[in-house]
Design a protein around this motif. Structure first.
Motif, PDB file in Angstrom:
ATOM      1  N   ASP A  81       0.842  -1.195   0.000  1.00  0.00           N
ATOM      2  CA  ASP A  81       0.000   0.000   0.000  1.00  0.00           C
ATOM      3  C   ASP A  81       0.875   1.242   0.000  1.00  0.00           C
ATOM      4  O   ASP A  81       1.345   1.691   1.054  1.00  0.00           O
ATOM      5  N   PHE A  86      -5.088   2.460   3.534  1.00  0.00           N
ATOM      6  CA  PHE A  86      -5.942   1.307   3.808  1.00  0.00           C
ATOM      7  C   PHE A  86      -5.435   0.575   5.047  1.00  0.00           C
ATOM      8  O   PHE A  86      -4.697  -0.406   4.973  1.00  0.00           O
ATOM      9  N   ALA A  91      -8.537  -5.365   4.448  1.00  0.00           N
ATOM     10  CA  ALA A  91      -8.614  -4.707   3.136  1.00  0.00           C
ATOM     11  C   ALA A  91      -7.563  -5.262   2.187  1.00  0.00           C
ATOM     12  O   ALA A  91      -7.863  -5.658   1.063  1.00  0.00           O
ATOM     13  N   LEU A 156      -4.672   7.071  -4.377  1.00  0.00           N
ATOM     14  CA  LEU A 156      -6.078   7.160  -4.009  1.00  0.00           C
ATOM     15  C   LEU A 156      -6.537   8.601  -4.225  1.00  0.00           C
ATOM     16  O   LEU A 156      -6.048   9.522  -3.570  1.00  0.00           O
ATOM     17  N   VAL A 174      -9.212   4.335  -6.969  1.00  0.00           N
ATOM     18  CA  VAL A 174      -8.008   3.613  -6.565  1.00  0.00           C
ATOM     19  C   VAL A 174      -7.224   3.203  -7.813  1.00  0.00           C
ATOM     20  O   VAL A 174      -7.798   2.648  -8.757  1.00  0.00           O
ATOM     21  N   ASN A 204     -14.567   6.080   3.708  1.00  0.00           N
ATOM     22  CA  ASN A 204     -13.956   4.776   3.945  1.00  0.00           C
ATOM     23  C   ASN A 204     -14.627   3.691   3.110  1.00  0.00           C
ATOM     24  O   ASN A 204     -13.954   2.835   2.526  1.00  0.00           O
ATOM     25  N   ALA A 207     -13.659   4.161  -0.589  1.00  0.00           N
ATOM     26  CA  ALA A 207     -12.283   3.742  -0.862  1.00  0.00           C
ATOM     27  C   ALA A 207     -12.151   2.224  -0.850  1.00  0.00           C
ATOM     28  O   ALA A 207     -11.497   1.638  -1.718  1.00  0.00           O
ATOM     29  N   THR A 208     -12.774   1.578   0.130  1.00  0.00           N
ATOM     30  CA  THR A 208     -12.684   0.121   0.223  1.00  0.00           C
ATOM     31  C   THR A 208     -13.352  -0.550  -0.971  1.00  0.00           C
ATOM     32  O   THR A 208     -12.813  -1.507  -1.553  1.00  0.00           O
ATOM     33  N   LEU A 211     -11.215  -0.133  -4.046  1.00  0.00           N
ATOM     34  CA  LEU A 211     -10.068  -1.036  -3.985  1.00  0.00           C
ATOM     35  C   LEU A 211     -10.475  -2.452  -4.360  1.00  0.00           C
ATOM     36  O   LEU A 211      -9.792  -3.127  -5.139  1.00  0.00           O
TER      37      LEU A 211
END
Length: 229
Positions: A81, A86, A91, A156, A174, A204, A207-208, A211
């Protein structure tokens, strides 16, 4: 002769039309246009993601002419990462699962005799770039492994967006890069990059999900063990 009155005609998005409108109305109009553009952009992104998954054409892939997937038996997957964003438990594990699952279905064996932490630390020192010296050092972290696949979360990007229910949300994009490292030959014969964008009510979650989407889509582009050289 009677006087002819000519009324101005406004064309949508014409500068003259906006100039004759009060500032508050202009801003409201431009805001609605922007929302429409955002919705169209989101629709295009969703359609591209679907086609990506169906056609196994996710991301940009570069492979060396001599790259022969069938010559590799055991491979290891590690994640790095580069964004340090993250930190949620699981994740990075989900990213690794996506690539490992695709490799197994493609006929490869997953190597157990490797040190993922050592590979990650080596990648971190080079910010994801692999020189000849770094590839030589890779040997000390792997044993009986034909190749190491490093999944690098490069960037990101965050912004605002409109969610499915019409409320304002957070947009996350991402950017992933994957490198197939051959420590024996000291080269990187296969490289792929991809990005995915998601809109959600909180950052959050966005973003998750971005990803996970980027990982699942790019993993679909991995070569098969039975593929021709």
């Amino acid at each position: 002769m009677p006087t002819i009155m000519i009324r101005p005609v406004c064309v949508v998005l014409a500068a003259g039309c906006l100039a004759a409108t009060p500032l508050s109305a202009q801003l409201g109009f431009l805001g609605r246009v922007r929302q429409g553009i955002d919705r169209v952009t989101g629709t295009v992104q969703e359609a591209r993601d679907v086609m990506c998954e169906v056609q196994r054409a996710c991301g940009t892939v570069q492979r060396a002419e001599h790259f022969a997937p069938a010559s590799y038996e055991s491979v290891a997957v590690t994640t790095f990462d580069g964004t340090h964003a993250f930190v949620l438990d699981g994740a990075l594990g989900q990213v690794r699962d996506a690539f490992e699952g695709t490799l197994v279905r493609g006929g490869f064996l997953l190597a157990a005799n490797s040190n993922p932490q050592g590979v990650e630390e080596l990648a971190a020192r080079g910010e994801g770039n692999w020189s000849q010296e770094a590839l030589a050092q890779l040997r000390q972290f792997i044993n009986g492994v034909d190749a190491v696949i490093v999944v690098h979360i490069r960037r990101l990007d965050v912004g605002r967006c409109e969610t499915a229910d019409g409320s304002r949300g957070h947009q996350a994009t991402v950017h992933l890069a994957v490198r197939w490292l051959n420590a024996d030959a000291g080269d990187v014969p296969w490289v792929a990059t991809h990005r995915a964008t998601t809109c959600a009510s909180d950052l959050n979650t966005a973003a998750t999900q971005a990803l996970q989407s980027a990982a699942a889509q790019l993993a679909a582009s991995l070569p098969l063990h039975t593929a021709a050289p």
